[in-house]
Design a protein around this motif. Structure first.
Motif, PDB file in Angstrom:
ATOM      1  N   UNK A 135       1.510   9.494  -5.670  1.00 28.52           N
ATOM      2  CA  UNK A 135       1.739  10.853  -5.213  1.00 28.52           C
ATOM      3  C   UNK A 135       2.825  11.590  -5.983  1.00 28.52           C
ATOM      4  N   UNK A 136       3.569  10.890  -6.828  1.00 32.98           N
ATOM      5  CA  UNK A 136       4.660  11.483  -7.582  1.00 32.98           C
ATOM      6  C   UNK A 136       4.187  11.749  -9.012  1.00 32.98           C
ATOM      7  N   UNK A 137       4.152  13.014  -9.422  1.00 30.15           N
ATOM      8  CA  UNK A 137       3.660  13.353 -10.754  1.00 30.15           C
ATOM      9  C   UNK A 137       4.461  12.694 -11.873  1.00 30.15           C
ATOM     10  N   UNK A 138       5.755  12.511 -11.678  1.00 25.65           N
ATOM     11  CA  UNK A 138       6.587  11.875 -12.695  1.00 25.65           C
ATOM     12  C   UNK A 138       6.224  10.404 -12.890  1.00 25.65           C
ATOM     13  N   UNK A 139       5.555   9.818 -11.908  1.00 26.70           N
ATOM     14  CA  UNK A 139       5.189   8.396 -11.973  1.00 26.70           C
ATOM     15  C   UNK A 139       3.680   8.195 -12.116  1.00 26.70           C
ATOM     16  N   UNK A 140       2.979   9.239 -12.499  1.00 29.64           N
ATOM     17  CA  UNK A 140       1.513   9.186 -12.551  1.00 29.64           C
ATOM     18  C   UNK A 140       0.995   8.081 -13.466  1.00 29.64           C
ATOM     19  N   UNK A 141       1.731   7.757 -14.523  1.00 30.12           N
ATOM     20  CA  UNK A 141       1.277   6.730 -15.455  1.00 30.12           C
ATOM     21  C   UNK A 141       1.684   5.318 -15.090  1.00 30.12           C
ATOM     22  N   UNK A 142       2.386   5.156 -13.972  1.00 28.82           N
ATOM     23  CA  UNK A 142       2.833   3.827 -13.567  1.00 28.82           C
ATOM     24  C   UNK A 142       1.632   2.991 -13.141  1.00 28.82           C
ATOM     25  N   UNK A 143       1.501   1.826 -13.726  1.00 30.83           N
ATOM     26  CA  UNK A 143       0.416   0.900 -13.398  1.00 30.83           C
ATOM     27  C   UNK A 143       0.931  -0.104 -12.375  1.00 30.83           C
ATOM     28  N   UNK A 144       0.036  -0.784 -11.681  1.00 29.85           N
ATOM     29  CA  UNK A 144       0.479  -1.751 -10.671  1.00 29.85           C
ATOM     30  C   UNK A 144      -0.463  -2.949 -10.585  1.00 29.85           C
ATOM     31  N   UNK A 162       0.836  -1.205   0.000  1.00 32.83           N
ATOM     32  CA  UNK A 162       0.000   0.000   0.000  1.00 32.83           C
ATOM     33  C   UNK A 162       0.869   1.252   0.000  1.00 32.83           C
ATOM     34  N   UNK A 163       1.924   1.241   0.775  1.00 31.06           N
ATOM     35  CA  UNK A 163       2.815   2.401   0.879  1.00 31.06           C
ATOM     36  C   UNK A 163       3.526   2.651  -0.456  1.00 31.06           C
ATOM     37  N   UNK A 164       3.976   1.597  -1.125  1.00 27.93           N
ATOM     38  CA  UNK A 164       4.656   1.746  -2.410  1.00 27.93           C
ATOM     39  C   UNK A 164       3.697   2.340  -3.439  1.00 27.93           C
ATOM     40  N   UNK A 165       2.471   1.847  -3.477  1.00 30.56           N
ATOM     41  CA  UNK A 165       1.478   2.366  -4.430  1.00 30.56           C
ATOM     42  C   UNK A 165       1.165   3.829  -4.130  1.00 30.56           C
ATOM     43  N   UNK A 166       0.986   4.161  -2.856  1.00 25.66           N
ATOM     44  CA  UNK A 166       0.681   5.544  -2.478  1.00 25.66           C
ATOM     45  C   UNK A 166       1.789   6.500  -2.891  1.00 25.66           C
ATOM     46  N   UNK A 167       3.037   6.095  -2.686  1.00 25.94           N
ATOM     47  CA  UNK A 167       4.169   6.957  -3.070  1.00 25.94           C
ATOM     48  C   UNK A 167       4.233   7.136  -4.580  1.00 25.94           C
ATOM     49  N   UNK A 168       3.968   6.075  -5.324  1.00 25.51           N
ATOM     50  CA  UNK A 168       3.982   6.176  -6.783  1.00 25.51           C
ATOM     51  C   UNK A 168       2.879   7.104  -7.274  1.00 25.51           C
ATOM     52  N   UNK A 196      -7.031   2.631  -3.818  1.00 24.68           N
ATOM     53  CA  UNK A 196      -5.930   3.594  -3.726  1.00 24.68           C
ATOM     54  C   UNK A 196      -5.083   3.667  -4.994  1.00 24.68           C
ATOM     55  N   UNK A 197      -5.407   2.866  -6.000  1.00 23.78           N
ATOM     56  CA  UNK A 197      -4.699   3.014  -7.263  1.00 23.78           C
ATOM     57  C   UNK A 197      -4.127   1.763  -7.875  1.00 23.78           C
TER      58      UNK A 197
END
Length: 159
Positions: A107-116, A99-105, A134-135
């Motif tokens: 929250x970072x605009x440079x990583x907005x397109x990162x899927x999980x 959950x923490x890794x997803x939240x940090x990703x 949460x994403x």
């Protein structure tokens, strides 16, 4: 050449961009490397058998550039530098939860397109619902079928 060692393996990996830069700066033809850009995938799991399975299945697919991490801290560092397009993430890591890794990703605009895709075994449905809200794009329960995982990776990266 810059490179890194995969934990538990004896071989070094050289990032594609570093290899191409090295070849170009030394006038080495890159014609055989002129294939479509690989999709960057980060696999995060503390179980070395799962990492090895992902290396054997996804890592051999030339469409993907796969990196691995075994802790949330290492995953955070690789997410920042590698900028993967997809993160395959175990929920229960030794230092933090997925959950923490997803939240940090997110929250970072440079990583907005990162899927999980969360790939985990022993979590409650409430945790799965929270992850998806949460994403996280998808949840796959362990043990998983490698062919099914590859199919879901293709679907998510082509969407």
């Amino acid at each position: 050449l810059g490179g890194f060692r995969v934990p538990g393996r004896r071989f070094r990996r050289i990032p594609r961009a570093d290899l191409i830069h090295f070849m170009q700066s030394n006038q080495i033809p890159t014609g055989l490397l002129d294939v479509p850009e690989c999709k960057r995938i980060l696999a995060v799991d503390d179980d070395p058998r799962i990492i090895e399975l992902m290396m054997d299945t996804i890592g051999r697919d030339r469409r993907f550039d796969l990196r691995t991490a075994s802790t949330g801290f290492d995953a955070g560092m690789l997410v920042e530098s590698f900028k993967p397009q997809l993160v395959l993430l175990d929920y229960l890591l030794p230092d933090i939860n997925g959950q923490h890794v997803i939240s940090r990703s997110r929250g970072n605009l440079a990583l907005a397109g990162t899927r999980s895709i969360v790939v985990s075994g022993a979590i409650k449905q409430a945790d799965v619902d929270t992850l998806l809200a949460s994403g996280a794009d998808e949840y796959i329960k362990k043990p998983f079928d490698a062919a099914h995982l590859a199919e879901r990776i293709d679907a998510i990266l082509s969407a």
